[in-house]
Design an enzyme around this catalytic site. Structure first.
Site, PDB file in Angstrom:
ATOM      1  N   HIS A  60       0.846  -1.193   0.000  1.00 16.98           N
ATOM      2  CA  HIS A  60       0.000   0.000   0.000  1.00 16.98           C
ATOM      3  C   HIS A  60       0.878   1.239   0.000  1.00 16.98           C
ATOM      4  CE1 HIS A  60       0.897  -0.632   4.251  1.00 16.98           C
ATOM      5  NE2 HIS A  60       0.402   0.560   4.567  1.00 16.98           N
ATOM      6  N   HIS A  62       1.411   3.826   1.944  1.00 20.98           N
ATOM      7  CA  HIS A  62       1.873   4.544   3.123  1.00 20.98           C
ATOM      8  C   HIS A  62       3.395   4.539   3.093  1.00 20.98           C
ATOM      9  CE1 HIS A  62      -2.044   4.279   5.714  1.00 20.98           C
ATOM     10  NE2 HIS A  62      -2.034   5.305   4.895  1.00 20.98           N
ATOM     11  N   ASP A  64       5.958   4.225   5.003  1.00 22.95           N
ATOM     12  CA  ASP A  64       6.845   3.232   5.607  1.00 22.95           C
ATOM     13  C   ASP A  64       6.837   1.913   4.852  1.00 22.95           C
ATOM     14  OD1 ASP A  64       4.183   3.003   6.507  1.00 22.95           O
ATOM     15  OD2 ASP A  64       4.767   1.947   8.340  1.00 22.95           O
ATOM     16  N   HIS A  65       6.108   1.868   3.732  1.00 19.95           N
ATOM     17  CA  HIS A  65       6.080   0.651   2.923  1.00 19.95           C
ATOM     18  C   HIS A  65       6.587   0.863   1.495  1.00 19.95           C
ATOM     19  CE1 HIS A  65       3.835  -1.901   5.827  1.00 19.95           C
ATOM     20  NE2 HIS A  65       3.526  -0.696   6.293  1.00 19.95           N
ATOM     21  N   HIS A 140      -7.389  -1.588   5.596  1.00 21.58           N
ATOM     22  CA  HIS A 140      -6.543  -0.567   6.204  1.00 21.58           C
ATOM     23  C   HIS A 140      -7.092   0.798   5.816  1.00 21.58           C
ATOM     24  CE1 HIS A 140      -3.106   0.831   8.302  1.00 21.58           C
ATOM     25  NE2 HIS A 140      -2.416   1.237   7.250  1.00 21.58           N
ATOM     26  N   ASP A 210      -0.227  -4.147   6.848  1.00 21.25           N
ATOM     27  CA  ASP A 210      -1.131  -3.366   7.683  1.00 21.25           C
ATOM     28  C   ASP A 210      -2.612  -3.709   7.435  1.00 21.25           C
ATOM     29  OD1 ASP A 210       1.394  -2.344   7.715  1.00 21.25           O
ATOM     30  OD2 ASP A 210       0.771  -0.258   7.800  1.00 21.25           O
ATOM     31  N   HIS A 268       5.999  -5.633  12.066  1.00 18.46           N
ATOM     32  CA  HIS A 268       5.382  -4.305  12.012  1.00 18.46           C
ATOM     33  C   HIS A 268       5.061  -3.800  13.413  1.00 18.46           C
ATOM     34  CE1 HIS A 268       2.676  -1.007  10.645  1.00 18.46           C
ATOM     35  NE2 HIS A 268       3.488  -1.027   9.595  1.00 18.46           N
TER      36      HIS A 268
END
Length: 301
Positions: A60, A62, A64-65, A140, A210, A268
């Protein structure tokens, strides 16, 4: 099947922890899953060859990914990469990466292919003769997919003692390995079952990043060999998990139990906790075979 954790902590990088990224080796294929900041540094630290990465799966959008993705794409160019690179991820990933390449005048000298995903259901996104990859729709705050990596069942193994005893010509070996019977000159049919042994069981790996606790994924990941499931919080912060659409260690363990997974890998983690061992302790009250991901850690299954 080998899994190397490059990063497995939530939100922001720290001097001693990294956001989500991992490398899965399965059937001699190497797949990069998520690409948080610092991924290419972690690849070097773990002595993983950049040239072996031809497929990158992003869960996804976000940061941090995937904030490490454009850096890795650019580094591939500086290393004079020639192999095609395939990137799988939510719709919008092509726009965000190409805009950065455009504004920095850093177009790749290799073919860059984007496979943008929009389906709310599970779909096959990659397949070759040995491996198949399907999406795992997650819940999410933005559109998110996990990924299920499955080996295809290999050829049957030849029972050479039996085959040599029957004096079967080598030209039939591939047919036998593929499951075929053999008809001798006498007309006798030799069934495949007495000339071969069963192939090695096909392995599978499910990556669930997530997500809220979500039993809808159970039919997709049922009987998986290894389940990586996010466990951002402990049960004491369950209300926060619900608010931010994440899972607790207990919830991850419950999914593993109901999916009849053979092994659970937690990751995570929120950086609010001093020790990740608490995640194993909590999950083990529900599911026994629990491993803890940690940066730089490798698992062989």
């Amino acid at each position: 099947m080998n899994l190397t954790i490059l990063g497995c902590y939530a939100a922001t990088p720290r001097t001693f922890t990294n956001p989500t990224s991992q490398v899965l080796e399965i059937k001699n294929r190497m797949f990069l899953i998520d690409c948080g900041e610092g991924t290419q540094v972690q690849l070097r630290k773990n002595k993983i060859k950049f040239s072996r990465i031809n497929h990158i799966f992003i869960s996804h959008l976000h940061g941090d990914h995937f904030y490490g993705l454009v850096g890795l794409v650019s580094t591939f160019m500086l290393l004079n990469r020639v192999n095609d690179l395939h990137i799988y991820g939510p719709k919008g990933i092509k726009e965000v990466i190409l805009l950065q390449l455009k504004l920095s005048n850093s177009w790749t000298n290799y073919n860059l292919y984007f496979h943008e995903l929009e389906s709310e259901g599970s779909e096959v996104v990659f397949e070759d003769e040995k491996v198949i990859v399907k999406t795992i729709p997650l819940k999410h705050r933005v559109y998110t997919n996990g990924y299920l990596f499955q080996e295809k069942t290999g050829d049957r193994k030849l029972n050479m003692d039996k085959i040599l005893n029957l004096e079967i010509d080598q030209c039939y070996y591939q047919k036998i390995k593929s499951g075929g019977d053999v008809v001798l000159e006498s007309g006798e049919v030799i069934p495949n079952s007495i000339m071969t042994f069963d192939p090695e069981p096909a392995k599978s790996y499910a990556f669930c990043s997530d997500t809220l606790y979500n039993e809808d994924i159970l039919p997709i990941i049922q009987d998986v060999d290894v389940l990586y499931h996010e466990s951002t919080f402990l049960e004491s912060e369950a209300p926060l998990a619900g608010k931010t659409m994440h899972s607790t260690a207990k919830e991850a363990a419950t999914i593993a139990l109901k999916a009849n997974a053979k092994q659970l890998v937690l990751g995570h983690y929120s950086t609010r906790y001093e020790s990740i061992e608490k995640f194993r302790e909590e999950a083990s009250t529900i599911f026994q075979n629990v491993l803890l991901a940690d940066d730089g850690k490798s698992f062989e299954f």
